[in-house]
Design a protein around this motif. Structure first.
Motif, PDB file in Angstrom:
ATOM      1  N   LEU A 159    -115.694 -36.101  41.775  1.00 10.68           N
ATOM      2  CA  LEU A 159    -116.622 -35.838  40.963  1.00 10.68           C
ATOM      3  C   LEU A 159    -117.414 -34.463  41.755  1.00 10.68           C
ATOM      4  O   LEU A 159    -117.723 -33.550  41.162  1.00 10.68           O
ATOM      5  CB  LEU A 159    -117.955 -36.141  40.762  1.00 10.68           C
ATOM      6  CG  LEU A 159    -117.760 -37.655  40.204  1.00 10.68           C
ATOM      7  CD1 LEU A 159    -118.786 -38.841  40.025  1.00 10.68           C
ATOM      8  CD2 LEU A 159    -117.348 -37.329  39.074  1.00 10.68           C
ATOM      9  N   LEU A 160    -116.893 -34.251  43.385  1.00 13.89           N
ATOM     10  CA  LEU A 160    -117.062 -32.581  43.765  1.00 13.89           C
ATOM     11  C   LEU A 160    -116.072 -31.423  43.813  1.00 13.89           C
ATOM     12  O   LEU A 160    -116.515 -30.621  43.566  1.00 13.89           O
ATOM     13  CB  LEU A 160    -117.288 -33.099  45.405  1.00 13.89           C
ATOM     14  CG  LEU A 160    -117.390 -32.123  46.173  1.00 13.89           C
ATOM     15  CD1 LEU A 160    -119.090 -32.248  46.026  1.00 13.89           C
ATOM     16  CD2 LEU A 160    -117.203 -32.617  47.779  1.00 13.89           C
ATOM     17  N   THR A 161    -115.171 -32.073  43.282  1.00 16.39           N
ATOM     18  CA  THR A 161    -113.787 -31.055  43.297  1.00 16.39           C
ATOM     19  C   THR A 161    -114.552 -29.710  42.014  1.00 16.39           C
ATOM     20  O   THR A 161    -114.520 -29.052  41.174  1.00 16.39           O
ATOM     21  CB  THR A 161    -112.341 -32.017  42.729  1.00 16.39           C
ATOM     22  OG1 THR A 161    -112.172 -32.104  44.119  1.00 16.39           O
ATOM     23  CG2 THR A 161    -111.747 -30.311  42.866  1.00 16.39           C
ATOM     24  N   VAL A 162    -114.251 -31.420  40.559  1.00 18.13           N
ATOM     25  CA  VAL A 162    -114.630 -31.123  38.955  1.00 18.13           C
ATOM     26  C   VAL A 162    -116.561 -29.998  39.042  1.00 18.13           C
ATOM     27  O   VAL A 162    -116.681 -29.204  38.454  1.00 18.13           O
ATOM     28  CB  VAL A 162    -114.841 -31.579  38.265  1.00 18.13           C
ATOM     29  CG1 VAL A 162    -115.102 -31.925  36.782  1.00 18.13           C
ATOM     30  CG2 VAL A 162    -113.267 -32.704  38.226  1.00 18.13           C
ATOM     31  N   TRP A 163    -117.206 -30.811  39.573  1.00 11.44           N
ATOM     32  CA  TRP A 163    -118.361 -30.907  39.550  1.00 11.44           C
ATOM     33  C   TRP A 163    -119.156 -29.982  40.065  1.00 11.44           C
ATOM     34  O   TRP A 163    -120.545 -29.081  40.654  1.00 11.44           O
ATOM     35  CB  TRP A 163    -119.406 -31.143  38.778  1.00 11.44           C
ATOM     36  CG  TRP A 163    -119.188 -32.251  37.082  1.00 11.44           C
ATOM     37  CD1 TRP A 163    -118.188 -33.768  36.973  1.00 11.44           C
ATOM     38  CD2 TRP A 163    -119.407 -31.804  35.872  1.00 11.44           C
ATOM     39  NE1 TRP A 163    -117.885 -33.686  36.223  1.00 11.44           N
ATOM     40  CE2 TRP A 163    -118.206 -32.910  35.318  1.00 11.44           C
ATOM     41  CE3 TRP A 163    -119.635 -30.635  35.590  1.00 11.44           C
ATOM     42  CZ2 TRP A 163    -118.728 -32.782  33.830  1.00 11.44           C
ATOM     43  CZ3 TRP A 163    -119.525 -30.849  34.219  1.00 11.44           C
ATOM     44  CH2 TRP A 163    -118.777 -31.971  33.892  1.00 11.44           C
ATOM     45  N   GLY A 164    -118.578 -29.710  41.379  1.00 14.88           N
ATOM     46  CA  GLY A 164    -118.939 -28.588  42.505  1.00 14.88           C
ATOM     47  C   GLY A 164    -118.440 -27.650  42.966  1.00 14.88           C
ATOM     48  O   GLY A 164    -117.254 -27.000  42.259  1.00 14.88           O
ATOM     49  N   ARG A 165    -118.279 -27.883  43.862  1.00 18.25           N
ATOM     50  CA  ARG A 165    -117.221 -26.354  44.711  1.00 18.25           C
ATOM     51  C   ARG A 165    -116.304 -27.102  45.576  1.00 18.25           C
ATOM     52  O   ARG A 165    -115.855 -26.217  46.748  1.00 18.25           O
ATOM     53  CB  ARG A 165    -118.061 -25.675  45.937  1.00 18.25           C
ATOM     54  CG  ARG A 165    -119.096 -24.692  44.971  1.00 18.25           C
ATOM     55  CD  ARG A 165    -119.568 -23.499  45.527  1.00 18.25           C
ATOM     56  NE  ARG A 165    -120.888 -23.655  44.740  1.00 18.25           N
ATOM     57  CZ  ARG A 165    -121.870 -22.324  45.275  1.00 18.25           C
ATOM     58  NH1 ARG A 165    -121.535 -21.898  46.053  1.00 18.25           N
ATOM     59  NH2 ARG A 165    -123.123 -20.961  44.197  1.00 18.25           N
ATOM     60  N   GLY A 166    -115.741 -27.974  45.997  1.00 20.49           N
ATOM     61  CA  GLY A 166    -115.048 -29.033  46.691  1.00 20.49           C
ATOM     62  C   GLY A 166    -113.704 -28.086  46.209  1.00 20.49           C
ATOM     63  O   GLY A 166    -113.003 -27.980  44.998  1.00 20.49           O
ATOM     64  N   ILE A 167    -112.540 -28.666  46.646  1.00 18.42           N
ATOM     65  CA  ILE A 167    -111.360 -28.452  46.915  1.00 18.42           C
ATOM     66  C   ILE A 167    -110.398 -29.756  46.823  1.00 18.42           C
ATOM     67  O   ILE A 167    -110.672 -30.014  48.006  1.00 18.42           O
ATOM     68  CB  ILE A 167    -110.449 -27.111  47.966  1.00 18.42           C
ATOM     69  CG1 ILE A 167    -111.306 -25.741  47.562  1.00 18.42           C
ATOM     70  CG2 ILE A 167    -109.073 -27.126  47.483  1.00 18.42           C
ATOM     71  CD1 ILE A 167    -110.481 -25.034  48.247  1.00 18.42           C
ATOM     72  N   TYR A 168    -109.518 -30.246  45.795  1.00 15.89           N
ATOM     73  CA  TYR A 168    -109.009 -32.085  46.011  1.00 15.89           C
ATOM     74  C   TYR A 168    -107.732 -30.992  46.446  1.00 15.89           C
ATOM     75  O   TYR A 168    -107.155 -30.354  46.159  1.00 15.89           O
ATOM     76  CB  TYR A 168    -109.088 -31.728  44.716  1.00 15.89           C
ATOM     77  CG  TYR A 168    -108.880 -33.388  44.683  1.00 15.89           C
ATOM     78  CD1 TYR A 168    -109.900 -34.597  45.122  1.00 15.89           C
ATOM     79  CD2 TYR A 168    -107.664 -34.251  44.953  1.00 15.89           C
ATOM     80  CE1 TYR A 168    -109.493 -35.894  45.193  1.00 15.89           C
ATOM     81  CE2 TYR A 168    -106.510 -35.504  44.340  1.00 15.89           C
ATOM     82  CZ  TYR A 168    -108.432 -36.842  45.562  1.00 15.89           C
ATOM     83  OH  TYR A 168    -107.901 -38.051  45.205  1.00 15.89           O
TER      84      TYR A 168
END
Length: 259
Positions: free
Chosen positions: A157-166
């Motif tokens: 969720l952090l990758t899709v809706w935030g600014r994280g890099i998976y």
């Protein structure tokens, strides 16, 4: 290098075009084979329900998202060729393979063999204590599987809706396998409790116990939106809950098949 590549969306889309029609053929075979063993006669309703059980709600949410984007002047969000490709894939690949799988499954199905001794007259269902009810068991059945995927779900969720890099693709595959194993084991354990007291109404219990993981996923999506994300506009809320509904409903269906 194990990070999110710029062309990953194109690769994922091509994989979807291949996997979804193949999965449609498998689902047609499985549902027709089991439905024939149960002496079912409503074949048209059965095959339409199989083909539209997930595609119908997904297409509805997808259509609402397109309508909302066009209304707000965000037509670039959904490319026209993508919409046409998805429609053609379902009409000319997925649905024909679904029919083909249904024909093969019906013709190759064997007679139903009960896993235990059965009687023609059903026995009285024993009185159950409160923690053996449907809802307490659903809550218990999904607790362990959801605990397995909780951290991975947050990263996604952090990758899709935030600014994280998976970057944890290998661990995601391992977590998915663990989800399959834990869901199967918990469902078998809870079903065995019902069989031990000769409760013949275990079918729907097993059905709902396996699916409850999807409810946990959607519930965590609500928690993530209010406490862990910075989304506040109506457009972000609309798209987030629309796609979280697809994700939760997809987990709802996938987890049920592991019971």
């Amino acid at each position: 290098m194990g990070v999110f590549q710029p062309n990953f969306q194109i690769v994922s889309f091509k994989a979807l075009v291949i996997v979804y029609p193949v999965a449609s053929g498998v689902s047609g075979y499985a549902t027709a084979s089991f439905y024939h063993q149960l002496k079912g006669t409503s074949w048209i309703e059965n095959i339409l329900l199989t083909g539209g059980l997930y595609f119908g709600p997904f297409f509805l949410i997808f259509s609402l998202s397109i309508t909302f984007s066009v209304y707000n002047g965000e037509t670039s969000t959904f490319l026209l060729d993508t919409i046409i490709t998805l429609s053609l894939v379902w009409i000319f690949l997925a649905f024909p393979l679904l029919i083909f799988g249904r024909i093969v499954g019906k013709n190759s199905a064997s007679d139903f063999q009960a896993p235990c001794r059965t009687a023609k007259c059903p026995k009285d269902v024993p009185r159950l204590v409160w923690y053996e009810g449907i809802f307490p068991q659903m809550i218990l059945a999904a607790f362990v599987p959801f605990s397995v995927i909780k951290i991975q779900l947050y990263d996604n969720l952090l990758t899709v809706w935030g600014r994280g890099i998976y970057t944890f693709y290998n661990s995601m595959a391992i977590i998915f396998v663990l989800l399959l194993i834990t869901t199967s084991l918990v469902s078998v354990m809870l079903t065995s409790f019902l069989l031990a007291v000769e409760n013949h109404e275990w079918w729907w219990r097993s059905f709902l116990n396996g699916r409850s993981t999807g409810l946990y996923v959607y519930g965590y999506g609500i928690y993530y939106y209010f406490y862990l994300s910075n989304m506040n506009s109506f457009a972000e809320t609309f798209f987030y809950f629309g796609y979280m509904t697809c994700l939760g409903y997809g987990m709802f269906l996938v987890s049920e098949n592991l019971r």
